[in-house]
Design an enzyme around this catalytic site. Structure first.
Site, PDB file in Angstrom:
ATOM      1  N   PHE A   1      52.729  57.036  50.528  1.00 32.48           N
ATOM      2  CA  PHE A   1      52.307  57.783  51.719  1.00 32.48           C
ATOM      3  C   PHE A   1      51.584  56.826  52.648  1.00 32.48           C
ATOM      4  CE2 PHE A   1      49.876  60.440  54.510  1.00 32.48           C
ATOM      5  CZ  PHE A   1      50.761  61.464  54.804  1.00 32.48           C
TER       6      PHE A   1
ATOM      7  N   LYS B   1      40.142  56.412  56.208  1.00 27.59           N
ATOM      8  CA  LYS B   1      39.428  57.432  55.425  1.00 27.59           C
ATOM      9  C   LYS B   1      37.922  57.190  55.230  1.00 27.59           C
ATOM     10  CE  LYS B   1      43.347  59.488  52.973  1.00 27.59           C
ATOM     11  NZ  LYS B   1      43.371  60.865  53.460  1.00 27.59           N
TER      12      LYS B   1
ATOM     13  N   ASP C   1      48.151  49.008  51.734  1.00 25.02           N
ATOM     14  CA  ASP C   1      47.593  50.170  52.419  1.00 25.02           C
ATOM     15  C   ASP C   1      46.382  50.624  51.603  1.00 25.02           C
ATOM     16  OD1 ASP C   1      46.901  52.734  53.185  1.00 25.02           O
ATOM     17  OD2 ASP C   1      48.955  53.327  53.662  1.00 25.02           O
TER      18      ASP C   1
HETATM   19  C1  PLP Z   1      47.438  55.603  51.598  1.00 26.48           C
HETATM   20  C2  PLP Z   1      47.398  56.347  52.892  1.00 26.48           C
HETATM   21  N1  PLP Z   1      47.834  55.745  54.007  1.00 26.48           N
HETATM   22  C3  PLP Z   1      47.799  56.358  55.203  1.00 26.48           C
HETATM   23  C4  PLP Z   1      47.358  57.653  55.325  1.00 26.48           C
HETATM   24  C5  PLP Z   1      47.344  58.314  56.668  1.00 26.48           C
HETATM   25  O1  PLP Z   1      46.066  58.345  57.167  1.00 26.48           O
HETATM   26  P1  PLP Z   1      45.718  59.276  58.424  1.00 26.48           P
HETATM   27  O2  PLP Z   1      45.890  60.684  57.979  1.00 26.48           O
HETATM   28  O3  PLP Z   1      44.290  58.907  58.758  1.00 26.48           O
HETATM   29  O4  PLP Z   1      46.656  58.902  59.518  1.00 26.48           O
HETATM   30  C6  PLP Z   1      46.887  58.326  54.184  1.00 26.48           C
HETATM   31  C7  PLP Z   1      46.414  59.721  54.284  1.00 26.48           C
HETATM   32  O5  PLP Z   1      46.357  60.457  53.335  1.00 26.48           O
HETATM   33  C8  PLP Z   1      46.919  57.656  52.942  1.00 26.48           C
HETATM   34  O6  PLP Z   1      46.520  58.259  51.820  1.00 26.48           O
END
Ligand code: PLP
Length: 403
Positions: free
Chosen positions: A140, A254, A225
């Site tokens: 994700f 986050k 990520d």
């Molecule tokens: C690993 C990871 N990357 C990116 C995102 C996306 O982040 P945002 O919702 O702040 O765009 C998330 C959100 O859950 C995530 O868990």
């Protein structure tokens, strides 16, 4: 209008776009690991705002920092430097193996920046054919079109095509699949150092190091990520520290602002020319208010030893979840690291269990991967809070389970 729960929920259902499906519960305040709804009912919050609440609800130092900065300077745009963004970039560089910072407003935006930097950097260094990004199945990375294409979960792609091209997905944790995917047109590999939304999947030992070696051998960049795993969430400042692997760049969001929206892309010096002036930008990115919040979070994390607390409390929570897995048939397995933990549910409806946990046991959690109840309490969580959370989960699983 009466500020009752029912009246607010009725209004929400009329005026908000129904792209989310929240339960009929309106939260209005919080403190530490607890939140209260509009009618004053208190809940133990182990959803942690989906792993965002690094310093808990309403931390006085975070609140003071935001208020003080709001009185001083809220916004400048990137036409000018601002002191808070410079200080925050320096603080992030000092704590990580990276040398350069680009500020965004969310995790998806930070990943978009990684994607654009990977392509542009190769392009400007005489390798315009290197445009492909390899990411993992069940990953994700966010919901904007670039981040969505990187996300390896077809259910999120439904009706949104055509996807941004040049993205390949390979099974997570399998070096052979990665070896087959990285070639002369690969710009970068992007992986979560532990998959979050995909179901709290930790990489097999040696996997991230093997991917690092493959990227080096074949001239591809490696990005992690760290949006969910960063800022101490897994018991180390960055999630990749568990495996001792240093990528060429990473994304953060986050936990970074403790709830204030901010994200960042961090890269090593070799990529400092990856996005030349004019090639990428964000009006709000590096906004002094957001940066003041993130600076406050970093100093609270240091002063209160929150990375160490995440490790210690994570072990306590993990041991308790292992015990639940032994005691209850529907708890198939305990998963996770640090304070990014969960239990995989089998033979029961995970969503119904989450609802019972909230309504009958006064505790919030979230789902990951469809069948994992994810627990991501604030990094400030105490042993008493962890034990209380475990007791509430035990009471939930002791009931007849909804199937
Ligand atoms: C690993 C990871 N990357 C990116 C995102 C996306 O982040 P945002 O919702 O702040 O765009 C998330 C959100 O859950 C995530 O868990």
């Amino acid at each position: 209008m009466a500020r009752t729960n029912d009246a607010l929920v009725a209004l929400a259902r009329r005026v908000l776009l129904p792209n989310y499906r929240p339960p009929p519960l309106v939260l209005t305040e919080g403190e530490g690991c607890r939140v209260r709804d509009v009618e004053g009912r208190e809940l133990l919050d182990f959803s942690g705002g989906i792993a965002v609440l690094s310093v808990g609800h309403a931390h006085p130092r975070l609140a003071d920092a935001i208020a003080a900065q709001a009185r001083r300077l809220v916004h400048t745009s990137n036409l000018f430097y601002n002191d808070r963004a410079i200080e925050l970039a320096a603080a992030l560089v000092a704590r990580t193996p990276f040398d350069r910072v680009y500020f965004a407003n969310s995790g998806a935006e930070a990943n978009e920046a990684l994607l654009k930097l990977a392509r542009r950097w190769h392009h400007d260094h005489g390798r315009p054919e290197r445009v492909e990004i390899v990411s993992a199945e069940a990953s994700f990375h966010g919901r904007t079109m670039g981040a969505l294409a990187l996300t390896g979960q077809p259910k999120y792609h439904v009706g949104m095509g055509p996807m941004v091209g040049g993205v390949r997905h390979v099974p997570y944790g399998e070096p052979d699949a990665m070896r087959a995917a990285i070639g002369p047109t690969t710009a970068a590999v992007l992986l979560e150092p532990m998959q979050g939304e995909g179901g709290l999947v930790t990489p097999p030992p040696g996997y991230l190091a093997a991917v690092r070696a493959l990227c080096d051998e074949r001239g591809a960049l490696l990005f992690f990520d760290e949006v969910q795993t960063g800022i101490g969430r897994t018991g180390t400042f960055l999630g990749a520290e568990h495996d001792g692997v240093v990528p060429d760049g990473c994304s953060l969001a986050k936990g970074m602002g403790g709830g204030f929206p901010i994200g960042a892309m961090l890269v090593r010096e070799a990529l400092a020319d990856g996005l030349p002036p004019g090639s990428h930008a964000s009006t709000f990115g590096g906004n002094p208010l957001a940066c003041a919040a993130a600076l406050a979070v970093l100093s609270i994390v240091d002063d209160e030893g929150l990375v160490e607390n995440a490790r210690a409390m994570g072990e306590r929570l993990g041991a308790g979840l292992e015990a639940l897995a032994r005691e209850h048939a529907c708890v198939a397995e305990a998963r996770g690291r640090g304070l990014l933990r969960g239990v995989r549910i089998e033979g029961a409806d995970p969503l119904a269990l989450l609802g019972r946990l909230r309504d009958a046991h006064g505790m919030l959690a979230s789902l990951a991967g469809g069948d994992v109840i994810r627990l991501a309490p604030p990094l400030t969580v105490s042993a008493a809070d962890v034990d209380e959370g475990l007791a509430r989960l035990r009471a939930l699983f002791a009931e007849e389970v909804p199937t």
